[in-house]
Design a protein around this motif. Structure first.
Motif, short mmCIF file in Angstrom:
data_model
loop_
_atom_site.label_atom_id
_atom_site.label_comp_id
_atom_site.label_asym_id
_atom_site.label_seq_id
_atom_site.Cartn_x
_atom_site.Cartn_y
_atom_site.Cartn_z
N VAL B 165 0.84 -1.20 0.00
CA VAL B 165 0.00 0.00 0.00
C VAL B 165 0.88 1.26 0.00
O VAL B 165 0.63 2.21 -0.73
CB VAL B 165 -0.96 -0.02 1.22
N MET B 166 1.93 1.24 0.81
CA MET B 166 2.86 2.38 0.83
C MET B 166 3.65 2.45 -0.48
O MET B 166 3.86 3.53 -1.03
CB MET B 166 3.81 2.25 2.02
N LEU B 167 4.08 1.30 -0.97
CA LEU B 167 4.88 1.28 -2.20
C LEU B 167 4.08 1.85 -3.37
O LEU B 167 4.64 2.50 -4.25
CB LEU B 167 5.34 -0.15 -2.51
N ASP B 228 3.90 -6.71 -6.59
CA ASP B 228 3.29 -7.39 -7.71
C ASP B 228 1.90 -7.76 -7.22
O ASP B 228 1.76 -8.30 -6.13
CB ASP B 228 4.14 -8.64 -7.99
N PHE B 229 0.87 -7.44 -7.98
CA PHE B 229 -0.46 -7.60 -7.40
C PHE B 229 -0.85 -9.06 -7.18
O PHE B 229 -1.77 -9.36 -6.47
CB PHE B 229 -1.52 -6.82 -8.18
N ARG B 230 -0.09 -9.96 -7.77
CA ARG B 230 -0.38 -11.38 -7.52
C ARG B 230 0.18 -11.82 -6.19
O ARG B 230 -0.47 -12.47 -5.41
CB ARG B 230 0.22 -12.24 -8.62
N GLN B 231 1.43 -11.44 -5.93
CA GLN B 231 2.07 -11.99 -4.72
C GLN B 231 2.34 -10.93 -3.67
O GLN B 231 2.89 -11.24 -2.61
CB GLN B 231 3.37 -12.68 -5.11
N PHE B 233 4.35 -7.96 -1.93
CA PHE B 233 5.69 -7.39 -1.93
C PHE B 233 6.62 -8.18 -2.85
O PHE B 233 6.55 -9.41 -2.94
CB PHE B 233 6.27 -7.40 -0.51
N ALA B 234 7.49 -7.48 -3.56
CA ALA B 234 8.45 -8.16 -4.42
C ALA B 234 9.76 -7.38 -4.46
O ALA B 234 9.76 -6.17 -4.32
CB ALA B 234 7.89 -8.30 -5.85
N TYR B 235 10.84 -8.10 -4.62
CA TYR B 235 12.13 -7.44 -4.85
C TYR B 235 12.65 -7.87 -6.21
O TYR B 235 12.76 -9.05 -6.49
CB TYR B 235 13.13 -7.80 -3.75
N ARG B 236 12.92 -6.87 -7.06
CA ARG B 236 13.35 -7.17 -8.43
C ARG B 236 14.78 -6.69 -8.64
O ARG B 236 15.01 -5.49 -8.81
CB ARG B 236 12.41 -6.48 -9.42
N THR B 237 15.70 -7.63 -8.63
CA THR B 237 17.11 -7.29 -8.80
C THR B 237 17.35 -6.55 -10.11
O THR B 237 18.20 -5.66 -10.19
CB THR B 237 17.96 -8.58 -8.78
N ASP B 238 16.55 -6.89 -11.13
CA ASP B 238 16.80 -6.27 -12.44
C ASP B 238 16.36 -4.80 -12.49
O ASP B 238 16.53 -4.14 -13.50
CB ASP B 238 16.16 -7.09 -13.57
N ARG B 239 15.74 -4.30 -11.41
CA ARG B 239 15.40 -2.87 -11.36
C ARG B 239 16.29 -2.11 -10.39
O ARG B 239 16.17 -0.90 -10.26
CB ARG B 239 13.95 -2.69 -10.90
#
Lengths: 400, 460
Positions: B165-167, B228-231, B233-239
């Protein structure tokens, strides 16, 4: 006035009616200027291309084959009004209703209503640079402002007016319907707490002036006798109620009013949706004009939206969030009857991101110029404080 | 000098007020004991976190996407109705969560916990920018705020900052390192919104010891954090922006991974300069807009010594004589005003949970808006105003008066006798003029309304 009895004062309304400034048709009170500014925020994203149609641009029919099936009200070879604005056609012809086209706020984000409205109302990009609205910062520049000078009307938060400089907010919905006994007792319990006492004083005052006006209208209508001659009472509900209330305050001490109109997010069945939104806008502007009476001549109404809509119509007879669009304006203080702004064209290569009308002006420049011309504000105050970072060099002149 | 403990002041200033079966806490020790114990109110009126909220955001997003994909096809209408059913269900969830929040505050014996939750949720204020998030604001409080109001501040910083929600609210989900894989391939860049508000609002205050350079460095450090709205919180190394970042003089590891982000957040939240900002905000919220410096200094000291132990900080506030000044300069916020009114009336939990949708709209959502506090919609990440003048405006007060005169009879039948209600709502020291007004009103509703409108009820 005897503060001790402030809340019960209106019990004597019957005999003091003639002395009420609101029964007098125009009460020009002390204020920093005589000109009036009304800013209407059209929330949802007005489709400028459909409202002020560039019929002289041959790409329009290609981009919007279905939306253009209903004929507009032709103004000249280049422009036509949406048919939903037929009620304002006379005002257009009288030079009191016009448009600035291919304009936008500086917002260029991912076309979010929320963020785009924040930018429009903050008057800065990004919006977070300040925590106040541009109309509020304007209040800080001019000495002699009181809370009564600026009104936010309706129950909605108007960030455009929020900030540290005082202003008033009132919704016609928040009528105070109290029995005389309750008023006396409220007076008693609030009297010793200045913040509560002063707020109640103003609240009762606003509620009473609304009541007084309605009574006066009814009496006037009654005096005419004939049912068919009855004057329509000032509207109290919905958008027309908001406009009637704004007009009533603007006729007195208020110089600036702002409120919202909804219904512009026309993703589907735009033919129906836009028509009813434009009818509401028409009624709003005509209610303002009627309510303002002679003050209309000194009034500027600016109708601004957070973004325009896609140049292409979509698959559901609507349009999606876009960029450039139109600002509509009205009032006797402005030169209507014309479409201002540099037209960028609608060929694929002329579009913003190859999808939206390309903005060729910053809508803040037009608003800034109106404040410069109507209120005598300096260009540097506008460029440094009201709209930080704005360059007004090419601002169009809207004022008469 | 010891000031005798005043249960009425305690209930007003640090609780949700008095009620027919809630005479106010017995002592500071009793208040702290409740706060240290189990969260009974949450057990009684559970509110799900984001991952357990029904309908889920993913269900709704898939339904909306399916409808969009079917534009102009024969299936469109059916899919539109499906999406509409999800929207309706999400509105019901949002309403139920709101009513449960109110029921907790109205019936609790641990009012301080409710007040702390309101305070901290406002410190980490969020707002739904799209429909999908509207029913996730209360779940955000369940996930990120409430578990930590008697825990450690750095843990709350971590939970709130990394919550979807904050993100979404502060645009972190689109922020991309310009030199990351995704940034290079698609030309995306930084968004500093979360980094700026974290430093300015959540940690150090607008005049805190940081510069624009620190904001940018922190924004680079936060890249990769998204949702990611499916899971969720997510961390994306490629970003994630490669390379080390220096924020306020400290260098954080060049390793672009979630652990780096987390330890940097914990480290920032533990810096000594945070203490003053948090202490001052707490005192401004609970005691006075012009905080007593000695009180702020005491709280800041405890905050620093304990590494942000919020139970210890809260206890330090309650134990300080300056927190008990008899002068009530604060005014109840509209949401608290409504909660305290229902509590004073003795409305029970079922009476709140079973509110008809039309009554909820007419006597909750709309009045809150008129009073100046549209539900879950603060105008910015700085949350709701603190000063009495912002709330007691002509319109705001008219909203309170109208609610006080009209809502009680919708919520309770029969209404209490106004002459008794004065004592219930205001305690033994009710001002004489309010007692007189309550007994002189022409109807019960007006008598009740006058008591609720009185500054003696609204000021804390």
């Amino acid at each position: 006035m005897d503060r001790r009895a402030f809340l019960t004062r209106s019990l004597a309304l019957g005999c003091s009616l003639a002395a009420s400034p609101l029964v007098t048709p125009v009460a020009l009170a002390q204020g920093p200027w005589d000109a009036r500014l009304v800013v209407i925020v059209l929330r949802g994203g007005l489709d400028g291309l459909d409202v002020i149609r560039p019929i002289g641009d041959t790409d329009l029919a290609r981009l919007r084959p279905r939306l253009m099936e209903t004929a507009g009200l032709g103004l000249n070879d280049a422009w036509a009004l949406h048919p939903g604005l037929s009620g304002l056609r006379a005002l257009w012809d009288a030079g009191q209703f016009g448009a600035l086209h291919a304009t936008s706020s500086p917002y260029r984000g991912p076309r979010s209503h929320f963020d785009a409205q924040d930018v429009l109302e903050a008057g800065t990009f990004p919006a977070g640079e300040t925590r106040s609205g541009w109309l509020n910062r304007m209040l800080g520049i001019v000495p002699g402002m009181t809370a009564e000078t600026a009104y936010s009307v309706g129950h909605e938060q108007m960030k455009i007016l929020s900030g540290t400089n005082p202003y008033l907010q009132w919704s016609p919905r928040s009528e105070l319907d109290l029995s005389p006994q309750s008023r006396r007792l409220l007076d008693l319990i609030l009297h010793d707490d200045p913040i509560f006492r002063d707020a109640a004083l103003r609240a009762v005052d606003i509620a009473d002036t609304l009541f007084t006006e309605a009574t006066a209208d009814a009496e006037e209508a009654g005096a005419d006798g004939e049912m068919g001659m009855m004057m329509a009472p000032a509207p109290t509900r919905g958008h027309a109620g908001v406009a009637a209330f704004a007009a009533q305050r603007l006729r007195a001490e208020t110089r600036i009013a702002s409120f919202s109109l909804h219904g512009w997010d026309t993703h589907s069945r735009q033919d129906i949706q836009l028509n009813s939104a434009l009818e509401n806008l028409t009624e709003t502007i005509l209610t303002l004009r009627d309510g303002l009476g002679p003050v209309w001549e000194q009034t500027a109404v600016l109708c601004m939206t957070e973004f325009g809509r896609t140049a292409h119509e979509n698959g559901t007879l609507g349009t999606d969030h876009g960029t450039g669009g139109a600002m509509l304006f009205a009032g006797g203080a402005l030169r209507g009857g014309q479409v201002l702004g540099r037209w960028p064209g609608l060929a694929e290569a002329d579009l913003f991101d190859r999808r939206d009308l390309m903005p060729t002006s910053d809508v803040r420049a037009a608003a800034g110029r109106v404040m410069q011309d109507l209120f005598g504000l300096s260009r540097s105050d506008i460029e440094d404080t009201i709209f930080p970072g704005l360059d007004m060099a090419d601002a169009p002149r809207l004022a008469v | 000098m010891t000031i005798p403990f005043d249960p009425t002041l305690a209930a007003f200033r640090f609780g949700v007020g008095l009620g027919p079966s809630a005479p106010g806490p017995a002592s500071v020790q009793a208040m702290i004991a409740s706060l240290s114990g189990p969260d009974h109110a949450a057990d009684r009126y559970p509110i799900a976190g984001m991952n357990e909220t029904d309908p889920s955001m993913a269900e709704f997003r898939f339904a909306a996407a399916a409808r969009r994909a079917a534009r102009g096809t024969p299936e469109e209408e059916e899919l539109r109705q499906k999406e509409g059913a999800f929207r309706q269900a999400m509105n019901v969830t949002r309403r139920n969560d709101h009513l449960r929040t109110i029921a907790r505050a109205v019936t609790t014996d641990d009012g301080l916990r409710e007040r702390l939750t309101l305070f901290w949720a406002d410190h980490f204020a969020v707002r739904a920018k799209t429909f999908a998030f509207r029913s996730m604001i209360t779940p955000y409080v369940t996930d990120a705020i409430r578990p930590h109001v008697v825990g450690r501040f750095p843990d709350m910083v971590l939970a709130a900052t990394l919550h979807p929600v904050m993100l979404h609210y502060l645009d972190q989900w689109v922020s991309t390192g310009p030199n990351s894989t995704v940034g290079q391939r698609r030309g995306f860049g930084l968004n500093e919104n979360l980094a700026r508000e974290l430093l300015e609002l959540h940690l150090f205050g607008a005049d805190g010891p940081f510069t624009q350079r620190d904001v940018t460095e922190l924004a680079e450090l936060l890249t990769g954090v998204t949702y990611d709205f499916r899971q969720g919180f997510a961390y994306r190394t490629d970003r994630a922006e490669p390379g080390a970042e220096v924020v306020m003089g400290r260098r954080y590891s060049a390793e672009a991974d979630l652990q780096t982000v987390k330890s940097a957040l914990i480290d920032l939240a533990t810096r000594p300069e945070v203490a003053e900002h948090i202490a001052s905000k707490l005192v401004v919220h609970f005691v006075s807009d012009l905080p007593e410096p000695a009180l702020v200094a005491t709280l800041a000291g405890v905050f620093r010594e304990t590494g942000g132990d919020l139970l210890a900080v809260t206890e330090a506030m309650l134990s300080h004589p300056a927190a008990w000044t008899p002068r009530r300069s604060k005014v109840r916020r509209p949401d608290l005003f409504v909660m305290a009114s229902l509590r004073a009336l003795g409305v029970d939990g079922d009476g709140i949970l079973n509110m008809r949708p039309a009554d909820y709209r007419d006597w909750m959502l709309r009045p809150l808006q008129v009073m100046g506090q549209p539900y879950q919609a603060p105008s910015g990440p700085d949350g709701w105003p603190e000063d009495a003048e912002s709330w007691i405006t002509p319109q705001g007060l008219a909203g309170r008066i109208n609610w006080a005169m009209g809502a009680p009879r919708v919520m309770l039948d029969p209404l209490p006798d106004p002459r008794d209600f004065v004592q219930t709502a205001l305690g033994p020291d009710a001002p004489a003029e309010v007692t007189f007004a309550a007994s002189s009103a022409e109807t019960r509703s007006e008598g009740i309304g006058l008591v609720l409108t009185s500054p003696a009820f609204q000021r804390i």
